[in-house]
Design an enzyme around this catalytic site. Structure first.
Site, PDB file in Angstrom:
ATOM      1  N   HIS A  17       0.814  -1.225   0.000  1.00  0.00           N
ATOM      2  CA  HIS A  17       0.000   0.000   0.000  1.00  0.00           C
ATOM      3  C   HIS A  17       0.842   1.267   0.000  1.00  0.00           C
ATOM      4  O   HIS A  17       1.841   1.365   0.694  1.00  0.00           O
ATOM      5  CB  HIS A  17      -1.035  -0.003   1.118  1.00  0.00           C
ATOM      6  CG  HIS A  17      -0.497  -0.002   2.519  1.00  0.00           C
ATOM      7  ND1 HIS A  17      -0.165   1.155   3.180  1.00  0.00           N
ATOM      8  CD2 HIS A  17      -0.249  -1.013   3.392  1.00  0.00           C
ATOM      9  CE1 HIS A  17       0.249   0.847   4.408  1.00  0.00           C
ATOM     10  NE2 HIS A  17       0.219  -0.456   4.567  1.00  0.00           N
TER      11      HIS A  17
ATOM     12  N   ASP B 108       6.204   0.383   6.699  1.00  0.00           N
ATOM     13  CA  ASP B 108       4.748   0.278   6.540  1.00  0.00           C
ATOM     14  C   ASP B 108       4.252   1.392   5.655  1.00  0.00           C
ATOM     15  O   ASP B 108       3.859   2.443   6.139  1.00  0.00           O
ATOM     16  CB  ASP B 108       4.090   0.309   7.924  1.00  0.00           C
ATOM     17  CG  ASP B 108       2.615  -0.021   7.877  1.00  0.00           C
ATOM     18  OD1 ASP B 108       2.140  -0.507   6.836  1.00  0.00           O
ATOM     19  OD2 ASP B 108       1.930   0.205   8.888  1.00  0.00           O
TER      20      ASP B 108
ATOM     21  N   GLU C 206      -4.846   1.764   2.722  1.00  0.00           N
ATOM     22  CA  GLU C 206      -4.907   0.570   3.565  1.00  0.00           C
ATOM     23  C   GLU C 206      -5.053   0.943   5.027  1.00  0.00           C
ATOM     24  O   GLU C 206      -5.762   0.288   5.782  1.00  0.00           O
ATOM     25  CB  GLU C 206      -3.639  -0.289   3.372  1.00  0.00           C
ATOM     26  CG  GLU C 206      -3.697  -1.677   4.033  1.00  0.00           C
ATOM     27  CD  GLU C 206      -3.284  -1.712   5.490  1.00  0.00           C
ATOM     28  OE1 GLU C 206      -3.580  -2.705   6.168  1.00  0.00           O
ATOM     29  OE2 GLU C 206      -2.673  -0.743   5.990  1.00  0.00           O
TER      30      GLU C 206
ATOM     31  N   ASP D 251       3.070  -6.582   3.250  1.00  0.00           N
ATOM     32  CA  ASP D 251       2.700  -5.518   4.187  1.00  0.00           C
ATOM     33  C   ASP D 251       3.009  -5.944   5.618  1.00  0.00           C
ATOM     34  O   ASP D 251       2.195  -5.804   6.521  1.00  0.00           O
ATOM     35  CB  ASP D 251       1.207  -5.152   4.021  1.00  0.00           C
ATOM     36  CG  ASP D 251       0.814  -3.956   4.888  1.00  0.00           C
ATOM     37  OD1 ASP D 251       1.713  -3.218   5.334  1.00  0.00           O
ATOM     38  OD2 ASP D 251      -0.402  -3.775   5.121  1.00  0.00           O
TER      39      ASP D 251
ATOM     40  N   HIS E 234       3.841   2.593  12.739  1.00  0.00           N
ATOM     41  CA  HIS E 234       2.945   3.737  13.001  1.00  0.00           C
ATOM     42  C   HIS E 234       3.569   4.817  13.881  1.00  0.00           C
ATOM     43  O   HIS E 234       2.841   5.528  14.582  1.00  0.00           O
ATOM     44  CB  HIS E 234       1.627   3.266  13.628  1.00  0.00           C
ATOM     45  CG  HIS E 234       0.805   2.377  12.746  1.00  0.00           C
ATOM     46  ND1 HIS E 234      -0.444   1.921  13.110  1.00  0.00           N
ATOM     47  CD2 HIS E 234       1.027   1.852  11.515  1.00  0.00           C
ATOM     48  CE1 HIS E 234      -0.931   1.146  12.145  1.00  0.00           C
ATOM     49  NE2 HIS E 234      -0.041   1.098  11.171  1.00  0.00           N
TER      50      HIS E 234
END
Lengths: 477, 477
Positions: free
Chosen positions: A293, A305, A339, A367, A437
């Site tokens: 993504h 990510d 995503e 991913d 994240h």
């Protein structure tokens, strides 16, 4: 006609027996066909380790564009970038699939602090995706610490006016860190929905990580069916801050926690999946999709990510072209949009595939970060699962030992079907939730060789799937 | 007596058959004994991942003491530290083994530069261990680039007065990076001996790494049998500088390279191996040794090489004690001194073992970095090799798939013998030569979980070796 049938049957049986025999004879080694495959796989790895483009693509995407939250100007830049690099690789065709995506913005940098025993402590905090803002002055309230949604629910109306602090930490004894994540993430996703119902003032969640450090981890949350007036602000605090707050609450249960965030959800924004393909030479109507993504969270650079998944997916096609491997089926590379907060790109892709009556026979998603390869997770019927697992001896020289049944990935799973073989690339997971994240998910955390080994691993399984999965009549879906 | 013999034989055969049967019956799963082992291994991993001390030990060793080159004040501090932590773990006895070690010192920071097409370029450089200094003003000479010792030898007297530049790079297509290292390191170790013979003025060597970066990698070199008057200075330059120099030489073959270093070899210095043990409960006279090396190169903090091996080795004993696992044989932890430039500690340890008629039945060394576990390399007779390989199903759930025959490590290999089972811990090798022997080999490059998984992996194989290797009469050495 009967004679012909008998002849065919005989031929078939004879070929079957012969192949069985060959397998038995070469039990310890490789059959002649496997030797060809082994050589091809070696070529793909050699090429990836010496002629790769993925690391420079990743540098460009992460350092020149940066974090790419859906709806942001950066995602638009990333879409343009994606189209450009796909064309550079020389795919037969490249196009954009328009899709409307959620558009949440973080606003100003969040603030959190509290005072315990006269000492003011600043807390590393970040709003969760889709959370509402606090009032301008922020929220100030007493804190109730819980370890689960059930424990929160059991508080019922006692939550009223309080900040609920979800503090269940990862089970670090789980070797696969994604399992530990799976065991905790309900707090982040559903905490606010559960506590908003009972009039809590806000929720703060321990960051989703194995480590104890100072980085807050953002991620998606949802208010579920909660009416809008019950929406409460939700944020993540760093794991170390969570430990300290928990200790402080034991000594000082009435301390008041303060946090302030100005995030909001804007109207949906236009965006795109980026799609490119190499037409199949034999059955171009059958499609294998390989993708990652393009969007990411905003705090870091979206490196592990999922910048790595994006560049590895394109590198599969690049390695095929570089080594003159012409797929029998169409090989389609997709950079999925959104995503992280909506999977709208994935849904759009599957919707269009259905609308256009496309025949997807398989897919591969990367991913799970760009660390050293460990294997693949297989979401397929039992015949095809066994077929893929039979390639272990071809893949294990490259550290690819894990070929277990399991999920594939959020972006390709809308393509699921009895005869669709979906695969998730599974690199080593130990470091992943150190970065996931956070502001630390940056280019420098990716190792060039590990990234390239991943590209080659993916190219190898796509090579095998393209060769055997459909054309082999024994396992024709 | 005959009857008794027959009865014993019968019992033996019956037990053998029964065990074989059991194995067959439970072919797919685990035998009852393997279930016990599986549970024990799980306990060791759980304990390592939640109660480990290794990461904090490593922080202390690398950040409070730092690089630990043999003969330096830091090694003495490290010896004291080693004794202290071994005692803290509560080993039955802890002692020091005196050993004289080489004492080479780097002196002032090295300098290198050259001018090509009017542009002066500074080159990241470091002296190689045991190299002599340059004259005070340094060396200035034309450069001949070669790719191998043979190519250098073929130059013969053409080398006179020149700097020979060894520039064969790692074969990046080798998946195991140690193999790539093995294919290049002769240039570093023997370059000066070959070129000194023919009157070269000095040698510079491309750094031993997979990556292209700005960090020079030091490491040992040797003048072999060269007479002292023929010794020439030897240094490593960064891989990126090697590429640039090579390009510049193509354009400007007569450019003169300048480098300056003030390193020297002092008289041997006193030092120690640090040894501690848990006495065996059944056959304490039989010894398993587990170890890493306490010394390191001076440029970094000696984190992956070999701080991680040191703390993991001690953690094996710590995990045994923490989980009340009492080894049947004596478990000895050794922090070896001087692996990097002399392996004097290893030789002293083996010499004393022989002198004291100690019966070493096995050993495990961790000196391949602290990255995510991949398996073990086995140096043992064929019976014991097969035995160790039969534990694959117990170890593979932890990512330990590699159980191949191979070397163990420089520090335990002097203990080799027909009936001694030596094992090398083999973590993932992809990142190792990014840091090896450079200023980048620092604490922050080590991941806590990966380190702990390594400790648990090592404890698990030691648990199995202790249980089966000697006490199992079928494979009694």
């Amino acid at each position: 006609m009967k004679k012909l049938s008998l002849l065919l049957l005989f031929t078939f049986l004879w070929v079957s027996c012969d192949q069985k025999q060959k397998k038995i004879i070469n039990k310890k080694g490789l059959s002649s066909e496997e030797k060809i495959d082994s050589t091809k796989i070696k070529t793909l790895f050699n090429s990836a380790l010496t002629q790769s483009k993925s690391y420079e693509w990743l540098r460009d995407l992460t350092q020149n564009i940066g974090g790419r939250l859906s709806g942001s100007p950066e995602t638009q830049k990333a879409v343009e970038w994606g189209k450009k690099v796909m064309k550079e690789v020389g795919l037969d065709s490249v196009w954009l699939q328009p899709v409307m995506v959620p558009h949440w913005v973080r606003g100003e940098k969040e603030i959190a602090n509290y005072t315990s025993n006269g000492i003011k402590k600043n807390v590393p905090i970040c709003a969760l995706g889709f959370s509402v803002a606090t009032p301008k002055a922020g929220i100030l309230a007493e804190v109730i610490e819980v370890k689960s949604l059930d424990e929160a629910r059991a508080l019922g109306n006692k939550m009223k006016g309080k900040i609920i602090f979800f503090n269940r930490s990862f089970d670090n004894t789980l070797i696969n860190t994604f399992k530990a994540y799976g065991g905790c993430v309900d707090q982040r996703v559903r905490g606010a929905a559960v506590c908003g119902e009972f009039g809590a003032k806000g929720v703060i969640v321990r960051s989703m990580t194995n480590s104890v450090d100072d980085y807050p981890h953002t991620g998606i949350m949802s208010y579920g069916n909660l009416p809008k007036e019950k929406y409460i602000p939700a944020a993540a605090i760093s794991s170390r801050a969570a430990n300290v707050l928990s200790d402080d609450l034991k000594l000082n249960p009435n301390l008041k926690f303060h946090f302030k965030q100005s995030c909001k959800t804007l109207p949906d924004a236009p965006s795109f999946n980026v799609v490119g393909e190499i037409k199949g030479t034999e059955t171009p109507e059958n499609i294998f999709v390989v993708g990652g993504h393009l969007d990411s969270w905003d705090l870091g650079e979206g490196a592990h990510d999922d910048g790595t998944g994006v560049v590895q997916s394109l590198e599969v096609a690049y390695l095929f072209k570089k080594n003159n491997i012409k797929p029998k089926n169409t090989l389609r590379v997709v950079f999925f949009m959104n995503e992280e907060n909506g999977t709208r790109g994935a849904k759009k892709y599957a919707e269009l595939a259905k609308l256009n009556k496309e025949n997807h026979i398989g897919g591969l998603e990367s991913d799970a970060g760009g660390h050293t390869p460990r294997g693949f997770s297989i979401d397929a019927n039992s015949v095809n699962t066994k077929l893929l697992q039979s390639w272990k001896k071809l893949l294990s020289p490259y550290g690819l030992h894990d070929l277990d049944k399991g999920g594939s990935g959020a972006d390709i799973s809308p393509l699921r079907g009895e005869n669709v073989t979906l695969v998730g690339y599974r690199p080593d997971s130990q470091r992943y939730f150190d970065y996931h994240h956070t502001s630390r998910d940056t280019f420098d955390k990716v190792n060039k060789r590990e990234l390239e080994l991943g590209s080659a691993s993916m190219a190898s399984i796509i090579y095998l799937m393209d060769k055997y999965l459909y054309s082999n009549t024994m396992v024709k879906p």
